[in-house]
Design an enzyme around this catalytic site. Sequence first.
Site, PDB file in Angstrom:
ATOM      1  N   ALA A 235       0.839  -1.201   0.000  1.00 56.44           N
ATOM      2  CA  ALA A 235       0.000   0.000   0.000  1.00 56.44           C
ATOM      3  C   ALA A 235       0.880   1.260   0.000  1.00 56.44           C
ATOM      4  O   ALA A 235       1.971   1.251   0.568  1.00 56.44           O
ATOM      5  CB  ALA A 235      -0.911  -0.013   1.221  1.00 56.44           C
ATOM      6  N   LYS A 239       3.446   0.808  -6.928  1.00 58.98           N
ATOM      7  CA  LYS A 239       4.382  -0.171  -7.485  1.00 58.98           C
ATOM      8  C   LYS A 239       3.656  -1.427  -7.958  1.00 58.98           C
ATOM      9  O   LYS A 239       4.022  -2.030  -8.974  1.00 58.98           O
ATOM     10  CB  LYS A 239       5.459  -0.497  -6.451  1.00 58.98           C
ATOM     11  CG  LYS A 239       6.310   0.709  -6.065  1.00 58.98           C
ATOM     12  CD  LYS A 239       7.250   0.391  -4.927  1.00 58.98           C
ATOM     13  CE  LYS A 239       8.024   1.631  -4.511  1.00 58.98           C
ATOM     14  NZ  LYS A 239       7.146   2.662  -3.891  1.00 58.98           N
ATOM     15  N   CYS A 349      12.291   4.627   1.187  1.00 60.72           N
ATOM     16  CA  CYS A 349      12.316   6.072   0.907  1.00 60.72           C
ATOM     17  C   CYS A 349      12.964   6.780   2.095  1.00 60.72           C
ATOM     18  O   CYS A 349      12.391   7.670   2.709  1.00 60.72           O
ATOM     19  CB  CYS A 349      10.918   6.607   0.630  1.00 60.72           C
ATOM     20  SG  CYS A 349       9.695   6.282   1.914  1.00 60.72           S
TER      21      CYS A 349
END
Length: 413
Positions: A235, A239, A349
Amino acid sequence: MSETPGFPARRAAMRLLDAVLRRGDTLDQAMGSATKELDNFADRALARAIAAEVLRYLVDIDALIDSATRKPLPEDAKARTVLRIMLAQWLRLATPPHAIVATGLPLLQGGPRRLAHGVFSALVRRAVVLPRSPTLPEKVEARWGAEATNIASGLAVPPQVDLTLRNPDETQKWAERLDAISLAPGHLRLRRGVAIAELPGYAEGAWWVQDLAASLPARLLGQGMGRKALDLCAAPGGKALQLAAAGWDVTALDISAKRLERLSDNAKRTGLTCTTVVANALEWKPEISFDAILLDAPCTATGTCRRHPDVLHRIGERQIAEMAELQAKLIKRAASWLKPQGLFVYAVCSLEEEEGKAQIFPTSLSPDPIGPEECPAVLISACSDNRITTHPGMRTEEGGVDGFFISRYHRAA
């Protein structure tokens, strides 16, 4: 007595800052309760914008405040918070000083209004300015080391909106229709301030919102040709949609049923198919092995500081260590589900070394070199061996990218 127009949005901004700086909440987590009294989108957006600009330039704004007082105000003083809000509006949002005073001083009901007014007026008279690049908090600058200055250069301006196209062959067509620029096949970058759901292509599912750097991990798995891919911690689903569009038979797993609903909604809108599984990846046991696994692991998300400047002030050593430990467990567990010769892509990230290049991978996985043709030309400098490392200071002339660490491996026969 009626409130000054615009005052509720400033009060909501103050609540947002309290939630982030005192409680350690994210801006996203705090938005619901902090803005619940605001009945229109514009006021909620303004409250968030004010809070975000305070957090983006907090160190520099505090230095200005301290330069105009005989002794520093306490960090948690309400007057300091109000002055932060007032200065962010003037120096970052170009709000006229008279409007700032009218909507800011009422936040100090029963407090030191004269002090706040005096400090703000003195700084206006001095015509103070903020540096082009924000000054990072000391703990952040220490962690990021030599790259800190470059990263900070990418934080000065909130990012534009990036889209990923369902069909990369239509990049030029959609760039023209949406008046966008493209930095890679299948990517578009829009100007700020557009209403996403009203744009051409939204209803028919021609694209979805996704930062260019966030699209790189799925790109590294190539075309699926019906093979089976597992998207772990999937989620909100960008991707998984990429993999499905590239012909993979996708299983998308996430612990949050609510967040997976967004993936299901986008899959329906785009006409793409993903099998969703609500489960804890540390407990789930698949019935099959996979040709490819993409682990976009939970992380501190410090690489998203352009969009979420709260991470500059919330994240410390404890959170980094906790995330690195969780990531290591997920890597070890997921690697055992891969078929021989299968590909494994790990991504976070985050800009923290512990979550990226310091992670240890099982001996069953071998580094899989990434060719220059697999990385967008604008980010070719970010590609080395089996890794791609981006940060917000890269390609600022085109609007920058989020910070990601991505590595690719293959399993030996």
